[in-house]
Design a protein around this motif. Structure first.
Motif, PDB file in Angstrom:
ATOM      1  N   VAL A 282      58.254  55.813  20.991  1.00  0.00           N
ATOM      2  CA  VAL A 282      58.371  55.961  19.708  1.00  0.00           C
ATOM      3  C   VAL A 282      56.955  55.640  18.906  1.00  0.00           C
ATOM      4  O   VAL A 282      56.430  56.363  18.031  1.00  0.00           O
ATOM      5  N   VAL A 283      56.630  54.693  19.092  1.00  0.00           N
ATOM      6  CA  VAL A 283      55.131  54.039  18.877  1.00  0.00           C
ATOM      7  C   VAL A 283      54.353  53.857  20.111  1.00  0.00           C
ATOM      8  O   VAL A 283      54.654  53.365  20.818  1.00  0.00           O
ATOM      9  N   ASP A 284      53.119  54.323  19.884  1.00  0.00           N
ATOM     10  CA  ASP A 284      52.179  54.297  21.296  1.00  0.00           C
ATOM     11  C   ASP A 284      50.823  53.915  20.807  1.00  0.00           C
ATOM     12  O   ASP A 284      49.930  54.285  19.962  1.00  0.00           O
ATOM     13  N   GLY A 285      50.516  52.607  21.178  1.00  0.00           N
ATOM     14  CA  GLY A 285      49.000  51.996  21.068  1.00  0.00           C
ATOM     15  C   GLY A 285      48.668  51.717  19.643  1.00  0.00           C
ATOM     16  O   GLY A 285      47.666  51.987  19.027  1.00  0.00           O
TER      17      GLY A 285
ATOM     18  N   ARG B 220      48.909  44.416  18.027  1.00  0.00           N
ATOM     19  CA  ARG B 220      47.894  44.927  18.984  1.00  0.00           C
ATOM     20  C   ARG B 220      48.082  45.776  19.876  1.00  0.00           C
ATOM     21  O   ARG B 220      48.930  45.554  20.749  1.00  0.00           O
ATOM     22  N   ASP B 221      47.692  47.293  19.669  1.00  0.00           N
ATOM     23  CA  ASP B 221      48.051  48.113  21.068  1.00  0.00           C
ATOM     24  C   ASP B 221      49.591  48.153  21.188  1.00  0.00           C
ATOM     25  O   ASP B 221      49.992  48.175  22.159  1.00  0.00           O
ATOM     26  N   LEU B 222      50.217  48.249  20.150  1.00  0.00           N
ATOM     27  CA  LEU B 222      51.743  48.108  20.270  1.00  0.00           C
ATOM     28  C   LEU B 222      52.323  49.532  20.537  1.00  0.00           C
ATOM     29  O   LEU B 222      51.996  50.381  20.228  1.00  0.00           O
ATOM     30  N   THR B 223      52.997  49.119  21.693  1.00  0.00           N
ATOM     31  CA  THR B 223      53.506  50.599  22.147  1.00  0.00           C
ATOM     32  C   THR B 223      55.214  50.469  22.324  1.00  0.00           C
ATOM     33  O   THR B 223      55.479  49.308  22.877  1.00  0.00           O
ATOM     34  N   LEU B 224      55.938  51.158  21.677  1.00  0.00           N
ATOM     35  CA  LEU B 224      57.474  50.937  21.532  1.00  0.00           C
ATOM     36  C   LEU B 224      57.992  52.006  21.914  1.00  0.00           C
ATOM     37  O   LEU B 224      57.769  53.403  21.677  1.00  0.00           O
ATOM     38  N   ALA B 225      59.103  51.666  22.738  1.00  0.00           N
ATOM     39  CA  ALA B 225      60.028  52.752  23.429  1.00  0.00           C
ATOM     40  C   ALA B 225      61.294  52.502  23.690  1.00  0.00           C
ATOM     41  O   ALA B 225      61.951  51.080  23.805  1.00  0.00           O
TER      42      ALA B 225
ATOM     43  N   SER C 128      54.948  60.251  13.183  1.00  0.00           N
ATOM     44  CA  SER C 128      55.053  60.344  14.647  1.00  0.00           C
ATOM     45  C   SER C 128      54.542  59.030  15.671  1.00  0.00           C
ATOM     46  O   SER C 128      53.710  59.306  16.156  1.00  0.00           O
ATOM     47  N   GLY C 129      55.098  58.157  14.980  1.00  0.00           N
ATOM     48  CA  GLY C 129      54.385  56.889  15.666  1.00  0.00           C
ATOM     49  C   GLY C 129      52.921  56.392  15.528  1.00  0.00           C
ATOM     50  O   GLY C 129      52.442  55.364  15.988  1.00  0.00           O
ATOM     51  N   ARG C 130      52.298  56.935  14.580  1.00  0.00           N
ATOM     52  CA  ARG C 130      51.055  56.549  14.373  1.00  0.00           C
ATOM     53  C   ARG C 130      50.953  56.262  12.692  1.00  0.00           C
ATOM     54  O   ARG C 130      51.699  56.837  12.191  1.00  0.00           O
ATOM     55  N   ILE C 131      49.852  55.322  12.416  1.00  0.00           N
ATOM     56  CA  ILE C 131      49.650  55.072  11.097  1.00  0.00           C
ATOM     57  C   ILE C 131      48.507  56.181  10.469  1.00  0.00           C
ATOM     58  O   ILE C 131      47.528  56.328  11.079  1.00  0.00           O
ATOM     59  N   VAL C 132      49.047  57.001   9.653  1.00  0.00           N
ATOM     60  CA  VAL C 132      48.120  58.017   9.190  1.00  0.00           C
ATOM     61  C   VAL C 132      47.343  57.692   7.991  1.00  0.00           C
ATOM     62  O   VAL C 132      45.984  58.009   7.962  1.00  0.00           O
ATOM     63  N   ALA C 133      47.512  56.782   7.197  1.00  0.00           N
ATOM     64  CA  ALA C 133      46.725  56.039   6.190  1.00  0.00           C
ATOM     65  C   ALA C 133      47.452  54.812   5.801  1.00  0.00           C
ATOM     66  O   ALA C 133      48.589  54.711   5.859  1.00  0.00           O
ATOM     67  N   GLN C 134      46.395  53.980   5.358  1.00  0.00           N
ATOM     68  CA  GLN C 134      47.024  52.664   4.872  1.00  0.00           C
ATOM     69  C   GLN C 134      46.198  52.194   3.646  1.00  0.00           C
ATOM     70  O   GLN C 134      44.998  52.398   3.671  1.00  0.00           O
ATOM     71  N   GLY C 135      46.702  51.456   2.788  1.00  0.00           N
ATOM     72  CA  GLY C 135      45.780  50.878   1.466  1.00  0.00           C
ATOM     73  C   GLY C 135      46.538  50.762   0.272  1.00  0.00           C
ATOM     74  O   GLY C 135      47.803  51.187   0.416  1.00  0.00           O
ATOM     75  N   ALA C 136      45.848  50.658  -0.737  1.00  0.00           N
ATOM     76  CA  ALA C 136      46.541  50.648  -2.148  1.00  0.00           C
ATOM     77  C   ALA C 136      47.215  51.989  -2.373  1.00  0.00           C
ATOM     78  O   ALA C 136      46.358  52.906  -2.073  1.00  0.00           O
TER      79      ALA C 136
END
Lengths: 350, 279
Positions: B33-36, B22-27, B230-238
């Motif tokens: 590197v990963v924001d929210g 949840r709201d994961l920010t990694l640096a 760029s640290g975001r999820i663009v798409a997910q699913g089957a």
């Protein structure tokens, strides 16, 4: 047959109720053999350290029975041998722990400045008026911890690289030796002379007054050493894998290193920096047991055998001249150190 | 493929996923590197995270496996923040194989695999029946039993990777995270390792999360695909739902044609565009 495949080879399973222990067969055999060797070395020491005493009489003294050799064996040889044995064992375990933590066979407390730190503070105190020997063990532990902390701080660059750690440690060892020398030249001549003998690592004139506190200190640390023997297994893994297995590697490493530094410092306080025992004993022990980790028990026993035998040889070889035990261990250890460096595996694993 | 999709679903409208962020920010130091990021790992499925280099996929996996502390936000295991669970307790539910694990020198295969039992052992319980069973099974599943007495140093890359997976399996966790398990392996060993992950999921119902480089392997083996950029999820699913030429262009900046895989029917990405198309 398929079941036993899973159990790591070379181990025997010992069970009692819900408790279960894996015993490394070869390491156990080596430890037993070393114990016998140590017993033989000790008996030889008691019988032959100077004038000859019959083994039966020596044993009588050890067992507390009346004997005409009570004074020679009981008052002079036995406490000195006990200190030697314990100091050797402590250096052996200390070396094993620090080599394990740093994954480097070169990183033993006598190479990376721990025993030099212990010496510097002790000699400083001796030459500047501390006359009570009761303080010396505490001073040497403080000196050892201080030196270790300094090396750690200087070697830390967002991480601890084994080679840098060892090189900085060697630098500190040299610097601290100079500090010790400075203390000796500044101090009272007679005390400096005494300190000089202590500095080479000597067991001369060690009596029960020295033997008893060392024994207590090491007994108190024994539970920690037992913990270390098990925890040590996990240190040889990389940080990520260890964390994945639920091990707090940082804490384990710190605990092992602290224990190693304290043991080396106590030993230094009791007999001076008996060089190279901490370097040599763990590697010899490991070659004998052929275990993945450096075996603590066998390192302790090997260290004890080395010091007892070296002290005996130091007393006998050039009679009537008596060589301090540290000279003998250095004679064996220095070539080994050179060989280690030539082999050029300073960055390798312990 | 489709069968599992129906069976496992992909997390929507069911009980909350065991592993989520949840709201994961990694640096790393100052570099975020990963924001929210929010993510739910579907239970009992194979999830594969893909994306271009430096998109944060391995970083995300490391955070899910508590190897990296979040700068902000949290990773939840069964609803509890990872940071609040003793690391040993985590190790009994969640196994993780890092990208390039280092074996202790001269350790044997059986010894290394048995290290996976660490979180289940105590100083006075060094080898229980459960340990023996788990290690035997892990070695059998990974086909490494024959190597038991060999030294890990002398194994080939493929064998070694199977041994590491065996160690993670011996840990007997419901969740298993694998960071690029196929790197440095040749094609046949890659397939071998991925088939193994698939079997673990199918036969044992384990939740597997893997970071993979190869988009086609990801599409073939994943029930649930997470595409990152760029640290975001663009798409997910089957994979069959989300892998399209548009997605590949968006995520990898690559022109491609997506066709059905002749073997499995999953989407197969072929780089380039038809001759004469476009300009």
């Amino acid at each position: 047959m398929t079941l036993s495949l899973a159990r790591p080879a070379g181990y025997t399973l010992v069970r009692a109720g819900r408790a279960s222990f894996l015993v490394h067969r070869r390491a156990t055999a080596v430890a037993l053999a070393l114990t016998l060797l140590l017993a033989a070395a000790c008996l030889t020491y008691l019988c032959a350290a100077q004038s000859y005493v019959a083994p039966s009489e020596a044993l009588k003294v050890v067992l507390g029975q009346p004997s005409p050799d009570e004074l020679t064996v009981g008052t002079f040889r036995l406490p000195r041998m006990t200190v030697g044995l314990l100091v050797g064992a402590a250096f052996g375990v200390a070396g094993a722990l620090i080599q394990t933590v740093s994954r480097n066979p070169l990183a033993s407390p006598d190479i990376i400045g721990v025993t030099q730190g212990a010496s510097a503070l002790t000699v400083g105190a001796l030459t500047f008026g501390v006359t009570s020997y009761a303080y010396l063990p505490y001073l040497s532990v403080a000196g050892g911890l201080l030196a270790a902390a300094l090396v750690y701080v200087f070697a830390w660059r967002g991480g601890l690289h084994a080679t840098r750690f060892v090189l900085i440690g060697i630098g500190f060892a040299v610097a601290l030796r100079s500090v010790t020398n400075l203390f000796m030249t500044k101090g009272d001549y007679l005390v400096a002379q005494q300190a000089k003998v202590w500095m080479t690592g000597s067991l001369a004139d060690r009596g029960w007054d020295e033997a008893v506190p060392v024994t207590w200190a090491l007994l108190l640390l024994t539970p920690f050493v037992c913990w270390a023997a098990r925890a040590q297994r996990t240190v040889s893994m990389d940080d990520d894998t260890a964390t994945a297995l639920g091990i707090r590697l940082g804490r384990v490493r710190l605990g092992l290193a602290l224990l190693g530094v304290v043991l080396a410092s106590i030993a230094t306080g009791a007999a001076g920096p008996v060089d190279f025992v901490a370097l040599l004993a763990p590697q010899l022990a490991r070659r004998m047991t052929r275990t993945a980790q450096i075996p603590l028990l066998s390192s302790a026993l090997t260290g004890a055998v080395i010091v007892v035998v070296a002290d005996l040889l130091g007393r006998k070889l050039f009679e009537p001249t008596q060589l301090p035990v540290g000279v003998l261990t250095a004679a064996v250890g220095a070539p080994y150190l050179i060989w280690l460096i030539i082999r050029g595996r300073t960055g390798g694993k312990a | 493929m489709t069968e599992t999709d129906i069976e496992t679903g992909t997390g929507t409208g069911r009980r909350p996923a065991r592993l989520s962020a949840r709201d994961l920010t990694l640096a790393y130091e100052d570099r975020t590197v990963v924001d929210g990021l929010d993510v739910d790992i579907p239970d009992g499925a194979v999830t594969v995270i893909v994306g271009p280099n430096a998109c944060g996929k391995s970083t995300l996996l490391r955070a899910l496996g508590r190897l990296l502390k979040p700068a902000r936000g949290s990773v939840l295991l069964d609803g509890t923040e990872l940071a609040r669970i003793p690391t040993r307790a985590i190790a009994r539910s969640l196994g993780l194989l890092p990208q390039s694990p280092v074996a202790p020198e001269a350790i044997t295969v059986a010894d290394l695999v048995s290290r996976g039992r660490q979180p289940h052992q105590r100083w006075w319980q060094q080898w229980s029946d459960a340990d023996e069973h788990a290690v035997t099974e892990a070695m059998t599943r990974t086909d490494t039993a024959a190597l038991a007495e060999r030294s890990v140093d002398e194994l080939s890359g493929g064998q070694r990777q199977r041994v590491w997976i065996a160690m993670a399996l011996a840990q007997e966790t419901d969740l298993l995270l694998l960071d690029e398990p196929t790197t440095y392996l040749d094609i046949s060993h890659q397939v071998e390792v991925l088939d193994l992950c698939r079997r673990l999921n199918h036969e044992r119902g384990r939740t597997v999360v893997a970071v993979l480089h190869d988009l086609n392997q990801a599409a073939r083996y994943a029930d649930h695909l997470i595409a990152m950029k760029s640290g975001r999820i663009v798409a997910q699913g089957a994979p069959s739902d989300i892998v399209t030429a548009d997605l590949v262009r968006d995520v990898f900046g690559l022109e491609s044609v997506v066709v059905p895989d002749p073997v499995t029917g999953s989407p197969l990405v072929v780089a380039g565009r038809p001759w004469g198309a476009g300009d």
